[in-house]
Design an enzyme around this catalytic site. Structure first.
Site, PDB file in Angstrom:
ATOM      1  N   TYR A  59       5.163 -12.480 -11.592  1.00  0.00           N
ATOM      2  CA  TYR A  59       4.179 -12.001 -10.621  1.00  0.00           C
ATOM      3  C   TYR A  59       3.955 -10.499 -10.795  1.00  0.00           C
ATOM      4  O   TYR A  59       4.889  -9.698 -10.694  1.00  0.00           O
ATOM      5  CB  TYR A  59       4.628 -12.268  -9.194  1.00  0.00           C
ATOM      6  N   SER A  60       2.720 -10.148 -11.057  1.00  0.00           N
ATOM      7  CA  SER A  60       2.354  -8.741 -11.300  1.00  0.00           C
ATOM      8  C   SER A  60       3.236  -8.119 -12.376  1.00  0.00           C
ATOM      9  O   SER A  60       3.560  -6.934 -12.332  1.00  0.00           O
ATOM     10  CB  SER A  60       2.436  -7.916 -10.007  1.00  0.00           C
TER      11      SER A  60
END
Length: 341
Positions: A59-60
């Site tokens: 995530y990110s």
């Protein structure tokens, strides 16, 4: 807040878990919040009694883990808090997800998957980003078809025994694959999965055929992802969202447009909206309440606004009759398997 044990473990988790994918950097996906606006939402989650935070290394490109660790240190007592994260996918800003329509970057050696080498690197990288010396629940984000399951399960067991991870969990796969992994661990005296994070909501119920009965039988805690079908169940999505969606996520979430948006899905939302109106509830609260009646530990809730958390927590006190549950489920039509294929 209501709390429960995760499966047959002694681990206490809030019945609403905060999904941390929403927090990181919009360089990864345009609807992701940076640290400033994220802080208010996470603080409110803690004030509501949430102690369960679910993120992933991808995530990110790791920034979600950084913020998760930062917010836990700011707002929580570590000994009371459950940090869950995941490994499998590459950690890179140009990798948007396994089911995203975005172009995939070229694969690099040992940068993804569940090999022993990859897992030992991945756990150390996650610990560094989180700023903690152990992970409460470490999950395999998907099954690695290129690595023998024996190698993966032994590596996970060794990492647990090293003290870096307390419990292990798994995410979307076929039920027979999950059963095989558990049996391999059982036969060798290795650590078994205690949780399954699967794709389950009112417009995607294929998990009721095999995975959910298996987990109930074996005492595996269920913590489904996408409980609102990526916002679809909120009732504000339209067939032409890609061109004229009301929010940035509605316009750019190609995964939601791939998974949902069938005519029968809109019929489910219509039934949800009607009953929610009769009960004086929001669609979101009623959709969460339905899930909480289905034998799960708690849903992974994504929120970009504090009021979205209030709607989720309100579901804990909503009782549904058998007739109301049947009304919500009646319009459902079978789907092709999605989430891991």
């Amino acid at each position: 807040m209501h709390y429960t044990r995760l499966g047959r473990t002694g681990l206490t988790v809030s019945r609403i878990a905060l999904g941390m994918m929403t927090y990181g950097t919009p360089k990864w996906r345009p609807w992701v919040l940076e640290a400033g606006p994220s802080r208010e939402v996470v603080r409110h989650a803690v004030e509501l009694g949430i102690n369960f935070f679910d993120t992933a290394d991808m995530y990110s490109a790791g920034e979600s883990e950084v913020l998760t660790g930062q917010f836990v240190r700011e707002f929580c007592r570590r000994e009371e808090t459950v940090i869950a994260t995941k490994a499998y996918y590459p950690v890179a800003l140009d990798f948007k997800g396994g089911n995203s329509a975005a172009a995939k970057p070229d694969r690099r050696p040992n940068a993804d998957g569940l090999s022993r080498k990859r897992l030992f690197h991945a756990v150390d990288d996650s610990l560094r980003r989180l700023g903690t010396d152990y992970i409460d629940l470490w999950q395999i984000h998907r099954l690695d078809h290129e690595t023998p399951i024996e190698e993966t399960m032994e590596a996970l067991h060794d990492i647990v025994k090293s003290g870096k991870v307390r419990y292990i969990g798994a995410s979307s796969m076929f039920a027979w694959q999950f059963a095989k992994a558990q049996q391999v661990a059982r036969e060798n005296g290795w650590t078994r999965f205690v949780s399954m994070q699967n794709h389950y909501n009112l417009v995607y119920r294929e998990e009721e055929r095999e995975m959910i009965p298996l987990c109930h039988d074996q005492g595996v805690g269920l913590i489904p992802w996408s409980p609102l079908a990526r916002g679809f169940l909120a009732g504000n999505r339209k067939a032409d969202d890609k061109a004229a969606g009301a929010t940035s996520r509605a316009q750019t979430d190609d995964i939601a447009q791939k998974y949902y948006y069938a005519d029968s899905d809109f019929a489910v939302v219509e039934a949800l909206t009607q009953l929610a109106g009769e009960r004086g509830l929001t669609n979101a609260t009623l959709a969460y309440a339905w899930l909480l009646h289905k034998g799960i530990a708690g849903p992974i809730v994504g929120a970009s606004k504090t009021w979205q958390l209030d709607q989720a927590v309100a579901a804990l006190d909503v009782a549904l009759s058998a007739d109301e549950i049947a009304r919500l489920e009646a319009p459902y039509r079978p789907h092709a398997v999605t989430g891991h294929v």
